[in-house]
Design a protein around this motif. Structure first.
Motif, PDB file in Angstrom:
ATOM      1  N   SER A   1       2.112   0.405   8.360  1.00  0.00           N
ATOM      2  CA  SER A   1       2.934   1.314   9.158  1.00  0.00           C
ATOM      3  C   SER A   1       3.954   2.055   8.296  1.00  0.00           C
ATOM      4  CB  SER A   1       3.659   0.548  10.271  1.00  0.00           C
ATOM      5  OG  SER A   1       4.581  -0.379   9.740  1.00  0.00           O
ATOM      6  N   VAL A   2       4.343   1.459   7.148  1.00  0.00           N
ATOM      7  CA  VAL A   2       5.245   2.129   6.205  1.00  0.00           C
ATOM      8  C   VAL A   2       4.444   2.912   5.173  1.00  0.00           C
ATOM      9  CG1 VAL A   2       7.079   1.802   4.509  1.00  0.00           C
ATOM     10  CG2 VAL A   2       6.988   0.342   6.536  1.00  0.00           C
ATOM     11  N   ALA A   3       3.400   2.278   4.641  1.00  0.00           N
ATOM     12  CA  ALA A   3       2.601   2.928   3.591  1.00  0.00           C
ATOM     13  C   ALA A   3       1.815   4.118   4.115  1.00  0.00           C
ATOM     14  CB  ALA A   3       1.641   1.907   2.977  1.00  0.00           C
ATOM     15  N   ILE A   4       1.609   4.184   5.441  1.00  0.00           N
ATOM     16  CA  ILE A   4       0.815   5.285   5.999  1.00  0.00           C
ATOM     17  C   ILE A   4       1.471   6.639   5.734  1.00  0.00           C
ATOM     18  CG2 ILE A   4       1.868   5.359   8.302  1.00  0.00           C
ATOM     19  CD1 ILE A   4      -1.889   5.501   7.559  1.00  0.00           C
ATOM     20  N   ILE A   5       2.801   6.664   5.589  1.00  0.00           N
ATOM     21  CA  ILE A   5       3.504   7.934   5.361  1.00  0.00           C
ATOM     22  C   ILE A   5       3.151   8.511   3.985  1.00  0.00           C
ATOM     23  CG2 ILE A   5       5.768   9.044   5.235  1.00  0.00           C
ATOM     24  CD1 ILE A   5       6.796   6.911   7.205  1.00  0.00           C
ATOM     25  N   PRO A   6       3.326   7.775   2.867  1.00  0.00           N
ATOM     26  CA  PRO A   6       2.908   8.344   1.572  1.00  0.00           C
ATOM     27  C   PRO A   6       1.389   8.469   1.453  1.00  0.00           C
ATOM     28  CG  PRO A   6       3.670   6.083   1.284  1.00  0.00           C
ATOM     29  CD  PRO A   6       4.033   6.484   2.667  1.00  0.00           C
ATOM     30  N   MET A   7       0.637   7.579   2.117  1.00  0.00           N
ATOM     31  CA  MET A   7      -0.820   7.685   2.074  1.00  0.00           C
ATOM     32  C   MET A   7      -1.292   8.977   2.749  1.00  0.00           C
ATOM     33  SD  MET A   7      -1.898   3.706   2.883  1.00  0.00           S
ATOM     34  CE  MET A   7      -3.671   3.966   2.789  1.00  0.00           C
TER      35      MET A   7
ATOM     36  N   ALA B   1      -5.687  -7.132  -0.029  1.00  0.00           N
ATOM     37  CA  ALA B   1      -5.587  -6.826  -1.454  1.00  0.00           C
ATOM     38  C   ALA B   1      -6.582  -5.751  -1.891  1.00  0.00           C
ATOM     39  CB  ALA B   1      -5.806  -8.105  -2.267  1.00  0.00           C
ATOM     40  N   PHE B   2      -7.667  -5.554  -1.128  1.00  0.00           N
ATOM     41  CA  PHE B   2      -8.681  -4.568  -1.492  1.00  0.00           C
ATOM     42  C   PHE B   2      -8.421  -3.185  -0.881  1.00  0.00           C
ATOM     43  CE2 PHE B   2     -11.297  -8.068  -2.994  1.00  0.00           C
ATOM     44  CZ  PHE B   2     -12.013  -7.469  -4.018  1.00  0.00           C
ATOM     45  N   VAL B   3      -7.400  -3.046  -0.029  1.00  0.00           N
ATOM     46  CA  VAL B   3      -7.126  -1.757   0.600  1.00  0.00           C
ATOM     47  C   VAL B   3      -6.897  -0.639  -0.417  1.00  0.00           C
ATOM     48  CG1 VAL B   3      -5.412  -0.500   1.983  1.00  0.00           C
ATOM     49  CG2 VAL B   3      -6.342  -2.661   2.820  1.00  0.00           C
ATOM     50  N   PRO B   4      -6.079  -0.822  -1.470  1.00  0.00           N
ATOM     51  CA  PRO B   4      -5.868   0.284  -2.414  1.00  0.00           C
ATOM     52  C   PRO B   4      -7.153   0.774  -3.080  1.00  0.00           C
ATOM     53  CG  PRO B   4      -4.204  -1.415  -2.727  1.00  0.00           C
ATOM     54  CD  PRO B   4      -5.224  -1.985  -1.797  1.00  0.00           C
ATOM     55  N   SER B   5      -8.072  -0.138  -3.345  1.00  0.00           N
ATOM     56  CA  SER B   5      -9.320   0.253  -4.003  1.00  0.00           C
ATOM     57  C   SER B   5     -10.212   1.076  -3.086  1.00  0.00           C
ATOM     58  CB  SER B   5     -10.074  -1.001  -4.468  1.00  0.00           C
ATOM     59  OG  SER B   5      -9.280  -1.773  -5.345  1.00  0.00           O
ATOM     60  N   LEU B   6     -10.034   0.925  -1.765  1.00  0.00           N
ATOM     61  CA  LEU B   6     -10.914   1.586  -0.802  1.00  0.00           C
ATOM     62  C   LEU B   6     -10.233   2.731  -0.063  1.00  0.00           C
ATOM     63  CD1 LEU B   6     -12.437  -1.690   0.713  1.00  0.00           C
ATOM     64  CD2 LEU B   6     -13.531  -0.172  -0.950  1.00  0.00           C
ATOM     65  N   ALA B   7      -8.959   2.993  -0.367  1.00  0.00           N
ATOM     66  CA  ALA B   7      -8.198   3.969   0.411  1.00  0.00           C
ATOM     67  C   ALA B   7      -8.784   5.366   0.357  1.00  0.00           C
ATOM     68  CB  ALA B   7      -6.743   3.992  -0.067  1.00  0.00           C
ATOM     69  N   GLY B   8      -9.379   5.752  -0.772  1.00  0.00           N
ATOM     70  CA  GLY B   8      -9.947   7.094  -0.877  1.00  0.00           C
ATOM     71  C   GLY B   8     -11.297   7.244  -0.216  1.00  0.00           C
ATOM     72  N   TYR B   9     -11.867   6.131   0.232  1.00  0.00           N
ATOM     73  CA  TYR B   9     -13.188   6.130   0.881  1.00  0.00           C
ATOM     74  C   TYR B   9     -12.994   5.652   2.307  1.00  0.00           C
ATOM     75  CZ  TYR B   9     -18.078   4.881   1.744  1.00  0.00           C
ATOM     76  OH  TYR B   9     -19.341   4.773   2.275  1.00  0.00           O
TER      77      TYR B   9
ATOM     78  N   GLU C   1       0.412   1.291  -3.289  1.00  0.00           N
ATOM     79  CA  GLU C   1      -0.611   0.265  -3.508  1.00  0.00           C
ATOM     80  C   GLU C   1      -0.001  -1.127  -3.685  1.00  0.00           C
ATOM     81  OE1 GLU C   1      -2.022   4.163  -5.373  1.00  0.00           O
ATOM     82  OE2 GLU C   1      -0.198   2.927  -5.368  1.00  0.00           O
ATOM     83  N   SER C   2       1.225  -1.178  -4.207  1.00  0.00           N
ATOM     84  CA  SER C   2       1.831  -2.465  -4.556  1.00  0.00           C
ATOM     85  C   SER C   2       2.031  -3.371  -3.349  1.00  0.00           C
ATOM     86  CB  SER C   2       3.171  -2.235  -5.258  1.00  0.00           C
ATOM     87  OG  SER C   2       4.082  -1.543  -4.417  1.00  0.00           O
ATOM     88  N   VAL C   3       2.320  -2.787  -2.165  1.00  0.00           N
ATOM     89  CA  VAL C   3       2.575  -3.640  -1.001  1.00  0.00           C
ATOM     90  C   VAL C   3       1.312  -4.388  -0.585  1.00  0.00           C
ATOM     91  CG1 VAL C   3       4.492  -2.260  -0.153  1.00  0.00           C
ATOM     92  CG2 VAL C   3       2.176  -1.710   0.595  1.00  0.00           C
ATOM     93  N   PHE C   4       0.163  -3.760  -0.736  1.00  0.00           N
ATOM     94  CA  PHE C   4      -1.082  -4.420  -0.364  1.00  0.00           C
ATOM     95  C   PHE C   4      -1.441  -5.519  -1.365  1.00  0.00           C
ATOM     96  CE2 PHE C   4      -1.314  -0.171   1.518  1.00  0.00           C
ATOM     97  CZ  PHE C   4      -1.603  -0.488   2.837  1.00  0.00           C
ATOM     98  N   TYR C   5      -1.208  -5.251  -2.643  1.00  0.00           N
ATOM     99  CA  TYR C   5      -1.485  -6.277  -3.648  1.00  0.00           C
ATOM    100  C   TYR C   5      -0.588  -7.496  -3.451  1.00  0.00           C
ATOM    101  CZ  TYR C   5      -4.204  -2.794  -6.278  1.00  0.00           C
ATOM    102  OH  TYR C   5      -5.136  -1.874  -6.670  1.00  0.00           O
ATOM    103  N   LEU C   6       0.714  -7.249  -3.303  1.00  0.00           N
ATOM    104  CA  LEU C   6       1.676  -8.346  -3.213  1.00  0.00           C
ATOM    105  C   LEU C   6       1.476  -9.166  -1.944  1.00  0.00           C
ATOM    106  CD1 LEU C   6       4.120  -9.898  -4.237  1.00  0.00           C
ATOM    107  CD2 LEU C   6       5.582  -8.222  -3.120  1.00  0.00           C
ATOM    108  N   PHE C   7       1.398  -8.491  -0.804  1.00  0.00           N
ATOM    109  CA  PHE C   7       1.288  -9.221   0.456  1.00  0.00           C
ATOM    110  C   PHE C   7      -0.047  -9.960   0.549  1.00  0.00           C
ATOM    111  CE2 PHE C   7       4.391  -6.090   2.724  1.00  0.00           C
ATOM    112  CZ  PHE C   7       5.398  -6.524   1.874  1.00  0.00           C
TER     113      PHE C   7
END
Length: 545
Positions: A130-136, A204-212, A279-285
């Motif tokens: 809900s926070v990362a969606i803004i920069p994404m 943790a895999f969300v950043p790798s798949l965000a562009g697809y 991307e960092s929030v998905f990796y860390l959480f």
């Protein structure tokens, strides 16, 4: 064959056998015998003398000595020599008895605490988008409709996992309601363990798949599936291990972990995004969830030997037998569930609709409030995220107040149904009133709007002492499956409501019509249905089937 057993505690046994009943009097002297209690760090030394003649046990009266089951137990004298090896092993055993620090904590509290911690991580993984969606959205050029589709994909998996999660929680949760069974937590938490691992890895895999887009949606569906089994597993644990007069507080503590997770997620997400990228929030959480899973495995292995020994000593049965019984039970368990009786019960339908109504307001606000604060109230990303912390932060305090109030009323003799109706009415009417005030143009400054919304959404936490306790009230046996049913319907607003809010924003450019008006409608109608049809009276669904 005669067999004499000394039971010093629930975990210590001594047996003496006589193979010939006609043999003369025999006397056995054990020079030194140590008992290490599983539940205590104290090391006990005893001199044990036993005698028997013609199957008759003689109890000898000895001053200042203890006599147990015909055995004279003398505490060892201090002058008895102890070898270095014995001393070393005794110290080792004593240290084991003191570890871990929570060893002597009642089992039901361990279960509740572990589950609540999992819920904290659960909502950290949920709110980060809900926070990362803004920069994404800025990076990938998404409009509100696309952003809503991405956020709602979580609830597709969440809805799909509710009934299976409730069924598995019932099967592996065990049928024994004894709250202090040593192996209870190991079985009841298996479903939750798997869920935590699934949602953490997928996060943790969300950043790798965000562009697809298809891959991103699939990863969010997996997060939803993993998190979807958590409420059912928690409900089964509470229903089977917590007495009625403690139930509101147990539900508040476990599900209150969601509010704590929201606060922590919203606090950590902005600085992480600004300093290390979204991307960092998905990796860390995601790694936090994996750490919880691995940590629990270590704790489980550390206590497995003690639990296994305790069970085998008290019951004479191996631990694996409970798993075997549970696996066999799975074959016919679906047929045993009284589905027809569930859907013929008006109290169940009241829970279903109330869950739908509450979820509409909760999920749409959870997903869109940071964007609302950013675009409508002109707050930057950090301010929007920090302001979004206020409703769940206030919910932590309101939850505890509501739980204490509900349990106190029940303990004083107020009918449980009345208590649940009062709590749920507060949970619905408060946010409805506050959303109405926020949506009407009263010329209020942004921080007053934030305060009004915070108050209303915080008071919606009274639902944890209303709706969320009712599943256990009416049927502890089927509580996890009932929550699976209501939560499946309750996940629909996450799918439809979150995406529809984004679509309406693109069409109307009105936050009142897109976000607040639908929530107000469902809060009001949910209150009416709940007051008319809800009940916490125990139901014998199996007899109705």
């Amino acid at each position: 064959m005669a067999k004499f057993t000394l039971r010093a505690d629930n975990s210590c046994f001594l047996s003496a056998h006589r193979t010939n009943s006609h043999s003369p009097v025999f006397k056995t002297s054990l020079k030194r015998f140590r008992l290490h209690q599983l539940s205590s760090s104290h090391q006990l030394g005893y001199r044990i003398l036993c005698s028997s003649k013609h199957n008759v046990i003689q109890s000898e009266r000895v001053p200042n000595k203890k006599v147990l089951n015909g055995f004279r137990v003398d505490q060892l004298q201090q002058e008895d020599p102890v070898s270095d090896s014995e001393s070393e092993s005794s110290t080792e055993a004593g240290s084991v008895g003191n570890w871990p620090p929570w060893k002597n904590v009642p089992q039901r509290y361990k279960l509740i605490g572990t589950t609540s911690l999992a819920f904290v991580i659960c909502n950290m993984d949920k709110v980060n988008l809900s926070v990362a969606i803004i920069p994404m959205s800025h990076q990938f050029g998404w409009n509100s409709s696309t952003a809503g589709l991405v956020q709602s994909s979580f609830f597709w998996g969440y809805a799909l996992s509710q009934l299976p999660g409730g069924w598995l929680a019932k099967i592996f949760g065990g049928r024994n309601r004894a709250v202090e069974m040593p192996n209870f937590g190991q079985r009841a938490l298996k479903v939750l363990e798997i869920g935590v691992l699934v949602w953490s890895v997928a996060t943790a895999f969300v950043p790798s798949l965000a562009g697809y887009m298809p891959g991103l949606i699939l990863s969010r569906i997996l997060v939803g599936i993993g998190e979807g089994v958590s409420p059912s597993a928690a409900t089964d644990i509470i229903a089977r291990s917590i007495p009625l007069e403690e139930r509101s507080r147990a539900v508040a503590f476990v599900f209150g972990g969601l509010s704590v997770g929201s606060v922590m997620g919203l606090l950590l997400a902005p600085p992480l995004i600004q300093n290390f990228g979204w991307e960092s929030v998905f990796y860390l959480f995601g790694l936090l969830g994996i750490a919880w899973f691995l940590g629990f495995q270590i704790l489980e292995e550390g206590g497995a030997e003690l639990s296994a020994e305790s069970i085998s000593l008290s019951k004479g049965l191996p631990v694996k037998q409970s798993w075997s019984n549970s696996l066999k039970e799975m074959n016919g368990s679906l047929k045993d569930v009284p589905w027809k009786a569930f859907f013929q019960n008006q109290a169940v339908w009241a829970m279903i609709y109330a869950h739908f109504c509450g979820s509409w307001g909760h999920y749409t606000c959870l997903s869109w409030l940071p964007t609302y604060f950013s675009e409508e109230l002109n707050l930057n990303l950090t301010e929007a995220a920090w302001v979004s912390i206020l409703p769940p932060l206030a919910s932590v305090f309101v939850t505890n107040i509501a739980a204490q109030l509900a349990d106190n009323l029940i303990s004083r003799g107020v009918e449980t149904t009345t208590v649940r109706k009062i709590c749920q009415s507060i949970a619905f009417l408060s946010p409805a009133i506050c959303m109405t005030l926020s949506s009407v143009d009263l010329g209020l400054p942004p921080w007053e709007v934030v305060g009004i919304l915070t108050g209303g959404l915080a008071l919606s936490s009274f639902a944890l002492s209303g709706l969320y306790c009712t599943h256990q009230d009416i049927s502890p046996k089927y509580a996890s499956i009932l929550l699976g049913i209501t939560n499946t319907v309750g996940a629909i607003p996450g799918i439809v409501g979150v995406a529809l809010t984004g679509y309406n924003l693109d069409s109307t450019h009105s936050w009142t019509m897109s976000l607040f008006a639908p929530s107000i409608f469902f809060y009001l109608t949910g209150t009416v249905v709940w007051l008319m049809f809800a009940s916490s009276k125990p139901q014998s669904f199996s007899e109705q089937n």
